[in-house]
Design an enzyme around this catalytic site. Structure first.
Site, PDB file in Angstrom:
ATOM      1  N   LYS A  77      73.918   9.225   9.706  1.00  0.00           N
ATOM      2  CA  LYS A  77      72.664   8.607  10.148  1.00  0.00           C
ATOM      3  C   LYS A  77      71.963   9.497  11.189  1.00  0.00           C
ATOM      4  O   LYS A  77      72.586  10.416  11.737  1.00  0.00           O
ATOM      5  CB  LYS A  77      72.943   7.233  10.739  1.00  0.00           C
ATOM      6  CG  LYS A  77      73.739   7.281  12.048  1.00  0.00           C
ATOM      7  CD  LYS A  77      74.233   5.905  12.457  1.00  0.00           C
ATOM      8  CE  LYS A  77      75.042   5.993  13.742  1.00  0.00           C
ATOM      9  NZ  LYS A  77      75.861   4.779  13.959  1.00  0.00           N
ATOM     10  N   TYR A  85      61.406  26.072  40.939  1.00  0.00           N
ATOM     11  CA  TYR A  85      60.529  25.133  41.639  1.00  0.00           C
ATOM     12  C   TYR A  85      61.258  24.441  42.802  1.00  0.00           C
ATOM     13  O   TYR A  85      62.455  24.149  42.709  1.00  0.00           O
ATOM     14  CB  TYR A  85      60.088  24.028  40.675  1.00  0.00           C
ATOM     15  CG  TYR A  85      59.228  24.488  39.528  1.00  0.00           C
ATOM     16  CD1 TYR A  85      57.913  24.911  39.721  1.00  0.00           C
ATOM     17  CD2 TYR A  85      59.726  24.468  38.228  1.00  0.00           C
ATOM     18  CE1 TYR A  85      57.125  25.309  38.651  1.00  0.00           C
ATOM     19  CE2 TYR A  85      58.946  24.857  37.156  1.00  0.00           C
ATOM     20  CZ  TYR A  85      57.638  25.278  37.366  1.00  0.00           C
ATOM     21  OH  TYR A  85      56.877  25.661  36.309  1.00  0.00           O
TER      22      TYR A  85
END
Ligand SMILES: *Cc1c(COP(=O)(O)O)cnc(C)c1O
Length: 378
Positions: free
Chosen positions: A39, A268
């Site tokens: 799945k 950052y």
């Protein structure tokens, strides 16, 4: 996803490892007893290539998620029994019948819809879904007399499979609950067999088939174990799932290395400040390719067979790692986000390790990495 579009990182799928896992699990169950669960695009590994490899290894049935996935398998020429585990939405019933899928019947409405699609001259094979403890989908044991009676009145429908699902099979401390579920399903299976002698019964997922022999019945439905995840890894039962091999690994090219002076920050927000002069590798993978921003400063990548601690905030398409202890590291190397060849005594990063760092489960890591990176089949 087509190769080379969004990110230079790659998801590598080792189909030979998948086939070895299948063979290993088939030995645990019995020959022909597996219904591989593929799945959600085969847990991110790619529906069709995985189905092809498993068919080659001897799979006679598949459990997919949606009816669409089942139809995709039929269109690709697969003739195995296909069970869509999510059940049918209203418009799915005709597609399921037209493509001879084996849809789940989880309540009496489903039975009506299946009956409306059945023909007297061609039996509609279906799977009866039973609830034994998930409280999600399926009939309860108390429904049995009605289910049997309704099926008697609907000769176009042939129940070929009875399915239930374990809630806690990977938790040794919940074994009493798992036993309750197994006993409940044994009762269901006995009652059904009395009326439909050929019905095949299926309860076990990966954890159950490995840890609880009584849960195996006729058909086992392994998912995570096929892809190399030992669902018992963190438990006292870990050994029962030993020997499985990860099928997916994830690579990113090292695009450059640079010297970062002591006291300077990387990426950052100055989340990482170099404690000493260090060499930092910049690799082309980031949160847009599935490496969660939450992992910033909290994960390793494998470069040249050695672990390099990831440094500073993870960017959209780049991440940095400290390679000061890996003198050979240079642009053009591969940074392995998952897997890769580790030097002796070093272990590659696994989906379990990443899942733990993120507070999730390896299933989610595989689905995420597989859907966010172009896949290549080695
Ligand atoms: C996903 C799923 C499985 C496979 O579970 P694993 O833990 O991956 O082995 C089996 N049965 C059902 C109904 C499922 O939804």
């Amino acid at each position: 996803m087509s190769a080379g579009t969004v990110t230079p990182s790659r998801c590598h799928i080792d189909l030979a490892a998948l086939q070895r896992n299948f063979a290993r699990l088939e030995r645990v169950a019995q020959p022909g007893a597996l219904m591989p669960v593929i799945k959600s695009d085969a847990y991110g590994h790619g529906l069709l290539p995985v189905a092809r490899a498993l068919a080659q290894a001897g799979a006679r049935r598949f459990a997919v998620g949606t009816v669409d996935e089942g139809v995709a398998l039929r269109r690709a020429g697969f003739s195995q029994e296909i069970v869509p585990l999510l059940g049918c939405l209203s418009e799915d019933w005709r597609a399921a019948a037209a493509h001879t899928l084996t849809p789940l019947i989880a309540d009496f409405e489903d039975m009506d819809r299946a009956a409306a699609c059945s023909h007297h001259d061609r039996l509609f094979r279906v799977a009866l879904k039973w609830d034994t403890g998930m409280n999600r989908l399926g009939f309860s044991l108390e429904d049995m007399p009605d289910v049997v009676e309704r099926l008697r009145l609907t000769p176009g429908i042939a129940p070929v499979l009875a399915i239930s699902h374990m809630a806690c099979a990977d938790m040794p401390e919940k074994i009493a609950f798992s036993r309750e579920q197994t006993e409940c399903f044994a009762t269901i299976s006995g009652a059904l067999r009395a009326v439909f002698p050929d019905i095949a019964c299926s309860l076990a997922n990966s954890a159950a088939m490995l840890a609880l022999p009584k849960s195996r019945f006729d058909v086992c439905r392994p998912g995570i174990a096929l892809y190399g995840g030992n669902p018992l890894a963190d438990t006292v039962w870990a050994k029962r799932g030993a020997g499985l091999e990860w099928v997916m690994s994830v690579s990113a090219p090292v695009v450059r290395t640079r010297l970062v002076r002591a006291g300077r920050s990387v990426s950052y927000g100055q989340m990482f400040i170099a404690p000493k002069d260090m060499t930092v590798a910049v690799a082309a993978a980031g949160y847009a390719s599935g490496v969660a921003h939450t992992l910033s400063n909290r994960m390793d990548v494998l470069i040249d067979g050695h672990r390099a601690p990831q440094t500073g905030k993870i960017c959209m398409g780049l991440l940095m790692a400290d390679v000061s202890a890996i003198p050979g590291a240079r642009a053009g190397d591969t940074a392995w986000i998952l897997g890769g060849n580790a030097a002796p005594g070093v272990s590659p990063v696994t989906a379990f390790e990443m899942a733990r760092a993120l507070g999730t489960i390896p299933y989610e890591i595989l689905c995420r990495m597989g859907s966010m990176n172009p896949r290549v089949y080695d």
